[in-house]
Design a protein around this motif. Sequence first.
Motif, PDB file in Angstrom:
ATOM      1  N   THR A  38      -6.395  11.439  -5.560  1.00 23.73           N
ATOM      2  CA  THR A  38      -5.331  12.357  -5.166  1.00 23.73           C
ATOM      3  C   THR A  38      -4.734  12.011  -3.808  1.00 23.73           C
ATOM      4  N   GLY A  39      -5.403  11.146  -3.071  1.00 27.22           N
ATOM      5  CA  GLY A  39      -4.948  10.826  -1.719  1.00 27.22           C
ATOM      6  C   GLY A  39      -5.272  11.904  -0.703  1.00 27.22           C
ATOM      7  N   ALA A 316      -9.399   1.688  -0.725  1.00 29.83           N
ATOM      8  CA  ALA A 316      -9.243   2.120  -2.117  1.00 29.83           C
ATOM      9  C   ALA A 316      -7.782   2.313  -2.508  1.00 29.83           C
ATOM     10  N   GLY A 317      -6.950   1.317  -2.231  1.00 26.77           N
ATOM     11  CA  GLY A 317      -5.554   1.378  -2.632  1.00 26.77           C
ATOM     12  C   GLY A 317      -4.684   2.271  -1.773  1.00 26.77           C
ATOM     13  N   HIS A 318      -5.178   2.659  -0.608  1.00 24.69           N
ATOM     14  CA  HIS A 318      -4.419   3.489   0.325  1.00 24.69           C
ATOM     15  C   HIS A 318      -4.535   2.908   1.733  1.00 24.69           C
ATOM     16  N   LEU A 319      -3.550   3.251   2.557  1.00 21.47           N
ATOM     17  CA  LEU A 319      -3.651   3.005   3.980  1.00 21.47           C
ATOM     18  C   LEU A 319      -3.962   4.327   4.665  1.00 21.47           C
ATOM     19  N   LEU A 320      -5.062   4.372   5.397  1.00 23.01           N
ATOM     20  CA  LEU A 320      -5.406   5.546   6.184  1.00 23.01           C
ATOM     21  C   LEU A 320      -4.874   5.329   7.595  1.00 23.01           C
ATOM     22  N   VAL A 321      -4.100   6.288   8.066  1.00 22.89           N
ATOM     23  CA  VAL A 321      -3.363   6.134   9.313  1.00 22.89           C
ATOM     24  C   VAL A 321      -3.812   7.211  10.305  1.00 22.89           C
ATOM     25  N   ALA A 322      -4.253   6.762  11.487  1.00 27.85           N
ATOM     26  CA  ALA A 322      -4.671   7.678  12.546  1.00 27.85           C
ATOM     27  C   ALA A 322      -3.497   7.948  13.472  1.00 27.85           C
ATOM     28  N   ASN A 323      -2.974   9.167  13.444  1.00 27.32           N
ATOM     29  CA  ASN A 323      -1.830   9.566  14.265  1.00 27.32           C
ATOM     30  C   ASN A 323      -2.342  10.275  15.509  1.00 27.32           C
ATOM     31  N   GLN A 324      -2.325   9.567  16.630  1.00 28.56           N
ATOM     32  CA  GLN A 324      -3.006  10.031  17.830  1.00 28.56           C
ATOM     33  C   GLN A 324      -2.426  11.327  18.398  1.00 28.56           C
ATOM     34  N   HIS A 325      -1.115  11.371  18.633  1.00 35.73           N
ATOM     35  CA  HIS A 325      -0.543  12.490  19.374  1.00 35.73           C
ATOM     36  C   HIS A 325      -0.447  13.763  18.544  1.00 35.73           C
ATOM     37  N   SER A 326      -0.307  13.639  17.242  1.00 40.39           N
ATOM     38  CA  SER A 326      -0.312  14.831  16.389  1.00 40.39           C
ATOM     39  C   SER A 326      -1.719  15.203  15.953  1.00 40.39           C
ATOM     40  N   LEU A 332      -1.617   6.959   2.780  1.00 38.63           N
ATOM     41  CA  LEU A 332      -0.408   6.467   2.118  1.00 38.63           C
ATOM     42  C   LEU A 332      -0.840   5.557   0.972  1.00 38.63           C
ATOM     43  N   ARG A 333      -0.396   5.875  -0.245  1.00 36.43           N
ATOM     44  CA  ARG A 333      -0.755   5.059  -1.395  1.00 36.43           C
ATOM     45  C   ARG A 333       0.025   3.748  -1.386  1.00 36.43           C
ATOM     46  N   VAL A 334      -0.669   2.647  -1.648  1.00 34.04           N
ATOM     47  CA  VAL A 334      -0.031   1.335  -1.740  1.00 34.04           C
ATOM     48  C   VAL A 334       0.429   1.123  -3.179  1.00 34.04           C
ATOM     49  N   LEU A 335       1.712   0.875  -3.357  1.00 40.02           N
ATOM     50  CA  LEU A 335       2.272   0.641  -4.683  1.00 40.02           C
ATOM     51  C   LEU A 335       2.112  -0.825  -5.074  1.00 40.02           C
ATOM     52  N   PRO A 336       2.208  -1.164  -6.361  1.00 40.27           N
ATOM     53  CA  PRO A 336       2.044  -2.562  -6.786  1.00 40.27           C
ATOM     54  C   PRO A 336       2.979  -3.538  -6.089  1.00 40.27           C
ATOM     55  N   THR A 337       4.123  -3.048  -5.625  1.00 35.96           N
ATOM     56  CA  THR A 337       5.083  -3.916  -4.940  1.00 35.96           C
ATOM     57  C   THR A 337       4.717  -4.149  -3.477  1.00 35.96           C
ATOM     58  N   GLY A 338       3.688  -3.453  -2.988  1.00 31.99           N
ATOM     59  CA  GLY A 338       3.344  -3.510  -1.573  1.00 31.99           C
ATOM     60  C   GLY A 338       3.999  -2.407  -0.766  1.00 31.99           C
ATOM     61  N   ALA A 339       5.002  -1.745  -1.344  1.00 30.13           N
ATOM     62  CA  ALA A 339       5.625  -0.606  -0.676  1.00 30.13           C
ATOM     63  C   ALA A 339       4.644   0.560  -0.625  1.00 30.13           C
TER      64      ALA A 339
END
Length: 358
Positions: A38-39, A316-326, A332-339
Amino acid sequence: MPTPTPSPDELLVLTGSYTPDTGGSGAGLAAVRFAPGTGSLKDEPRVSPVPLSGASFLAAHPSLDVVYSTNEADAGAVSAVLRRNDEVLSPLGAPVGSGGANPCHLTVHPDGHWLLTANYGSDTMPGSVAVHRLDADGRIRELTDVAVHEGTGPVRGRQEGSHAHQVVVAPDGRFVLATDLGADAVFTYRLDTRTGHLQQTAVNRARPGSGPRHLAFAPDGTCAWSADELSSTLTCHRYDPDVGTLTAVSRTPATTIRDVSNQPGGIVASPCGRFVWVTNRGADTVAAFRVSGTDLQPIGEVPSGGIWPRGLALVAGHLLVANQHSGTLAALRVLPTGALSRPAPASRVPSVVCTLAL
């Protein structure tokens, strides 16, 4: 009320954050649960945080259930934490001096016997790379070497001295490379795995004022991409594994958003070698690129799920992003195209700057 039992399809993810004594409001080392299906990200109440001061980067031991953290401060230190049964995190010995000021990145040598740390430095202390011996149980022992960097750059206020920002081992394990934002260079070393001493073998000069921050190697080791913090660019370097040198061959903007002051942060290459992703602090995005020979072609850019995205991890097919100031961790799910898909609702993690999936 009983604590919910995690689904077997969920992963334990550790987060590192700046603590009140280092200018943040985070807990240090903490844990969340990530459901790739589910992300979604959610708190993990079964795992008590470890109050590590200035936990700005995390690295796992290659064969032991031990995680290492920087303690980013002028009186720099590094810490080891033992993980047991995905539920208990406990310090493995006391913090050990990092051999320099403001350690901001570390990695464990593939043989599991050496901890390598990049010390950013301070106004009075230059950037450096330090080596500590690790015991058989993963404890941090004596400091075996410190390689002090020299160099400056043209950007006032950022490049009056050297600032080591990352230390990595090349894919084939033969060389250690350290990016230096202040010196506009990537330093190459050989590590003597008997003594823990570093021998500098090359200084790879970057474009003046670019400020190389982090490197990501292609899986086959033929090239590496640098996130250049001060020029807001990504540079593709051809890598020579015989001598450990980098040769810049192309450059592309880190973000397509104009009229914004931007600083690239984390950079990750896909295991297939076809895609590269980078966080953009200022634009507050994650940008995706397709590898095309020696060039990077932009293929999309999406909001990072918060403000000032710093650390980035492919899980696992996602990018986990650490947003410091917030103070948010987003997936973010990685699509087959890389987008990338836009992030699911983010998890609240105050002053989060890095993440590590176990």
